[in-house]
Design a protein around this motif. Structure first.
Motif, PDB file in Angstrom:
ATOM      1  N   LEU A 147       0.826  -1.214   0.000  1.00 44.35           N
ATOM      2  CA  LEU A 147       0.000   0.000   0.000  1.00 44.35           C
ATOM      3  C   LEU A 147       0.864   1.272   0.000  1.00 44.35           C
ATOM      4  O   LEU A 147       0.376   2.360  -0.290  1.00 44.35           O
ATOM      5  N   CYS A 148       2.166   1.130   0.324  1.00 38.12           N
ATOM      6  CA  CYS A 148       3.081   2.283   0.214  1.00 38.12           C
ATOM      7  C   CYS A 148       3.191   2.717  -1.248  1.00 38.12           C
ATOM      8  O   CYS A 148       3.672   3.803  -1.547  1.00 38.12           O
ATOM      9  N   ARG A 149       2.789   1.828  -2.174  1.00 41.70           N
ATOM     10  CA  ARG A 149       2.829   2.172  -3.605  1.00 41.70           C
ATOM     11  C   ARG A 149       1.418   2.428  -4.154  1.00 41.70           C
ATOM     12  O   ARG A 149       1.201   2.429  -5.370  1.00 41.70           O
ATOM     13  N   CYS A 150       0.488   2.647  -3.249  1.00 40.25           N
ATOM     14  CA  CYS A 150      -0.896   2.925  -3.670  1.00 40.25           C
ATOM     15  C   CYS A 150      -0.930   4.178  -4.560  1.00 40.25           C
ATOM     16  O   CYS A 150      -0.150   5.114  -4.368  1.00 40.25           O
ATOM     17  N   THR A 166     -14.951  -8.995  -3.730  1.00 42.18           N
ATOM     18  CA  THR A 166     -15.769  -8.075  -4.526  1.00 42.18           C
ATOM     19  C   THR A 166     -14.918  -6.976  -5.173  1.00 42.18           C
ATOM     20  O   THR A 166     -15.166  -6.581  -6.308  1.00 42.18           O
ATOM     21  N   HIS A 167     -13.948  -6.466  -4.424  1.00 42.70           N
ATOM     22  CA  HIS A 167     -13.289  -5.229  -4.850  1.00 42.70           C
ATOM     23  C   HIS A 167     -11.919  -5.400  -5.492  1.00 42.70           C
ATOM     24  O   HIS A 167     -11.406  -4.458  -6.098  1.00 42.70           O
ATOM     25  N   SER A 168     -11.291  -6.589  -5.302  1.00 41.58           N
ATOM     26  CA  SER A 168      -9.872  -6.720  -5.687  1.00 41.58           C
ATOM     27  C   SER A 168      -9.595  -6.308  -7.129  1.00 41.58           C
ATOM     28  O   SER A 168      -8.645  -5.556  -7.389  1.00 41.58           O
ATOM     29  N   GLY A 169     -10.410  -6.820  -8.079  1.00 36.63           N
ATOM     30  CA  GLY A 169     -10.130  -6.585  -9.500  1.00 36.63           C
ATOM     31  C   GLY A 169     -10.033  -5.099  -9.804  1.00 36.63           C
ATOM     32  O   GLY A 169      -9.020  -4.611 -10.324  1.00 36.63           O
ATOM     33  N   GLN A 170     -11.078  -4.363  -9.421  1.00 38.55           N
ATOM     34  CA  GLN A 170     -11.094  -2.919  -9.716  1.00 38.55           C
ATOM     35  C   GLN A 170     -10.008  -2.197  -8.934  1.00 38.55           C
ATOM     36  O   GLN A 170      -9.327  -1.309  -9.460  1.00 38.55           O
ATOM     37  N   SER A 171      -9.828  -2.583  -7.666  1.00 38.90           N
ATOM     38  CA  SER A 171      -8.812  -1.895  -6.848  1.00 38.90           C
ATOM     39  C   SER A 171      -7.421  -2.126  -7.413  1.00 38.90           C
ATOM     40  O   SER A 171      -6.553  -1.249  -7.325  1.00 38.90           O
ATOM     41  N   MET A 172      -7.187  -3.300  -8.017  1.00 40.50           N
ATOM     42  CA  MET A 172      -5.863  -3.541  -8.602  1.00 40.50           C
ATOM     43  C   MET A 172      -5.696  -2.754  -9.896  1.00 40.50           C
ATOM     44  O   MET A 172      -4.618  -2.243 -10.183  1.00 40.50           O
ATOM     45  N   ARG A 173      -6.782  -2.623 -10.674  1.00 42.00           N
ATOM     46  CA  ARG A 173      -6.685  -1.809 -11.901  1.00 42.00           C
ATOM     47  C   ARG A 173      -6.375  -0.350 -11.541  1.00 42.00           C
ATOM     48  O   ARG A 173      -5.640   0.325 -12.232  1.00 42.00           O
ATOM     49  N   TRP A 174      -6.943   0.103 -10.443  1.00 49.66           N
ATOM     50  CA  TRP A 174      -6.692   1.482 -10.014  1.00 49.66           C
ATOM     51  C   TRP A 174      -5.384   1.623  -9.233  1.00 49.66           C
ATOM     52  O   TRP A 174      -5.073   2.702  -8.728  1.00 49.66           O
ATOM     53  N   LYS A 175      -4.672   0.514  -9.062  1.00 49.09           N
ATOM     54  CA  LYS A 175      -3.404   0.485  -8.304  1.00 49.09           C
ATOM     55  C   LYS A 175      -3.584   0.977  -6.871  1.00 49.09           C
ATOM     56  O   LYS A 175      -2.692   1.617  -6.299  1.00 49.09           O
ATOM     57  N   ILE A 176      -4.768   0.722  -6.330  1.00 49.82           N
ATOM     58  CA  ILE A 176      -4.942   0.939  -4.883  1.00 49.82           C
ATOM     59  C   ILE A 176      -4.341  -0.290  -4.200  1.00 49.82           C
ATOM     60  O   ILE A 176      -3.448  -0.193  -3.375  1.00 49.82           O
ATOM     61  N   LYS A 177      -4.829  -1.457  -4.598  1.00 44.99           N
ATOM     62  CA  LYS A 177      -4.223  -2.717  -4.162  1.00 44.99           C
ATOM     63  C   LYS A 177      -3.215  -3.128  -5.243  1.00 44.99           C
ATOM     64  O   LYS A 177      -3.481  -2.940  -6.424  1.00 44.99           O
TER      65      LYS A 177
END
Ligand code: BYC
Length: 386
Positions: free
Chosen positions: A189-192, A256-267
């Protein structure tokens, strides 16, 4: 007894690897700032940029692809903002509720030395909550609103803090396993992509690495003590292992959220990837403790270059998330009581801030000198240990 020799290397090896990753993330943040930003996303009707017809969605994606940080004044999709508020708030609430299980042992720590260390650690958690609420506030929601949502049961906190701390060894197990899981989850998350969250995480991760080490040291001392102490340490590891695995969330297929959160580079990694990293790290670290992990299926898989393990009971995770864990009611009741009891502090801080603002308006340049700005209008959330 202290952790020494090879044992110390095992933990510090893992720790310095982790700190190296945090330092690298910090350097990447600086580089991104030095490179200069590509023109950031703007709202379609932004009058400051008439020559570049607004296409905020495209600009936003360009920024994310270029590994630049989205900052509070940048345009961002509503879903991105909502996801960040949800995750950062949940994270902040976890830090605050997370003070309770360990705070429970402050008066019963086995020595003054242990008490001082635990007190410092619990205070660190309050600080982490503070940085995270501040990061969430940059997204346009106030800390007051977030706290109200937590107290009303409308925002979550980590499942792990709904388990009881039955013995002193549990404080060691929390440090080693819970803070260990937190680090594995939080270093990426330091690279969020959201600047304020990434910057808060850098400081948090540096502190968490000390927390993990102090937990490991407590367990090491107990595990090499009397047979009864060794048994107490093993029992704590047995009880905290599966809840710690569950901290990473549902399996990828149900996330539920992983896919979108990874596309947004949150995760940056999926729940299962991080869970696997955690297992691989713990298998290495448990050996010098002279303890075992409570999983008969744990074995090295040559093909996967990782350990096979029994997953946690995800039905239990769902029950705990929905409010039916061993301590959910107690934790929230305690937080509500602590919040109500701290009402006079908030009121006093508000009155003080108003008085200082009045003085500044009247031209008194010394008004507010010596007052921590973070405290003005936003008094710290009490620990509420219990
Ligand atoms: N507990 O789609 P998913 C600490 C929820 S602080 C409760 O995979 P996401 C520490 C999830 O919110 C530890 N709820 O979600 C402090 C979602 O529900 P909603 C806290 C969980 O967000 C003091 C639903 O399940 N760390 O370590 O992509 C002392 C579906 O999940 C949990 C953070 O908060 C859970 N374990 O991934 C010591 C780190 N797991 O919101 C230590 C930041 C899942 O749709 N957060 N849910 O109603 C994250 O990295 C991510 O939010 C998670 C979940 C990996 C936790």
């Amino acid at each position: 007894m202290s952790v020494d020799g090879d044992d110390a290397q095992t933990v510090s090896g893992a720790r310095s690897g982790i700190l190296d990753e945090v330092e690298a993330a910090e350097a990447a943040l600086r580089d991104a700032a030095l490179r200069g930003r590509i023109p950031g996303p703007r709202a379609a009707d932004d009058p400051t940029c008439p020559d570049k017809p607004g296409d905020p969605d495209r600009d936003f994606v360009e920024m994310i692809d270029a590994d630049q940080k989205i900052e509070p004044r940048d345009w961002m999709p509503d879903g991105y903002r909502r996801t960040l508020i949800r995750q950062i708030a949940q994270h902040a609430h976890s830090e605050i509720i997370g003070m309770q299980p360990e705070g429970n042992w402050l008066t019963r720590a086995p020595s003054l030395h242990r008490k001082a260390i635990l007190l410092a650690k619990v205070q660190d958690e309050a600080g982490h909550g503070l940085y995270l609420y501040a990061a969430a506030e940059t997204l346009g929601i106030s800390r007051e609103e977030l706290v109200d949502l937590l107290l009303a049961g409308r925002q979550k906190y980590s499942s792990i803090f709904n388990y009881p701390t039955l013995t002193w060894a549990d404080v060691g197990a929390i440090g080693w396993l819970v803070d260990g899981a937190a680090i594995i989850n939080q270093v990426p998350l330091c690279r969020c992509s959201y600047g304020p969250y990434a910057r808060a995480m850098i400081r948090i991760c540096k502190e968490e690495s000390f927390h993990q080490r102090q937990g490991y040291e407590i367990l090491h001392t107990l595990a090499h003590g009397t047979p009864a102490q060794h048994q107490m340490a093993q029992d704590a590891v047995d009880r905290w292992w599966y809840p710690s695995l569950a901290m990473f969330g549902p399996p990828d297929a149900d996330s539920t959220h992983s896919g979108q959160s990874m596309r947004w580079k949150i995760k940056r990694f999926s729940n299962d990837e991080l869970r696997q990293r955690f297992v691989d790290m713990c298998v290495q670290q448990v050996e010098p403790l002279g303890l075992t992990l409570p999983d008969p299926e744990l074995r090295w898989n040559e093909q996967r270059q990782a350990y096979d393990f029994t997953p946690p009971d995800y039905d239990e995770l769902l029950r705990v998330i929905r409010g039916d864990g061993p301590c959910n009611r107690q934790r929230l009741a305690h937080r509500r009581a602590a919040h109500a009891a701290g009402g006079w502090v908030r009121e006093a801080a508000r009155a003080y801030a108003e008085k200082q603002a009045g003085r500044r308006k009247a031209g008194d340049t010394t008004a507010g000198v010596g007052v921590a700005t973070a405290g003005v209008g936003a008094p710290p959330v009490g620990a509420g240990a219990g």
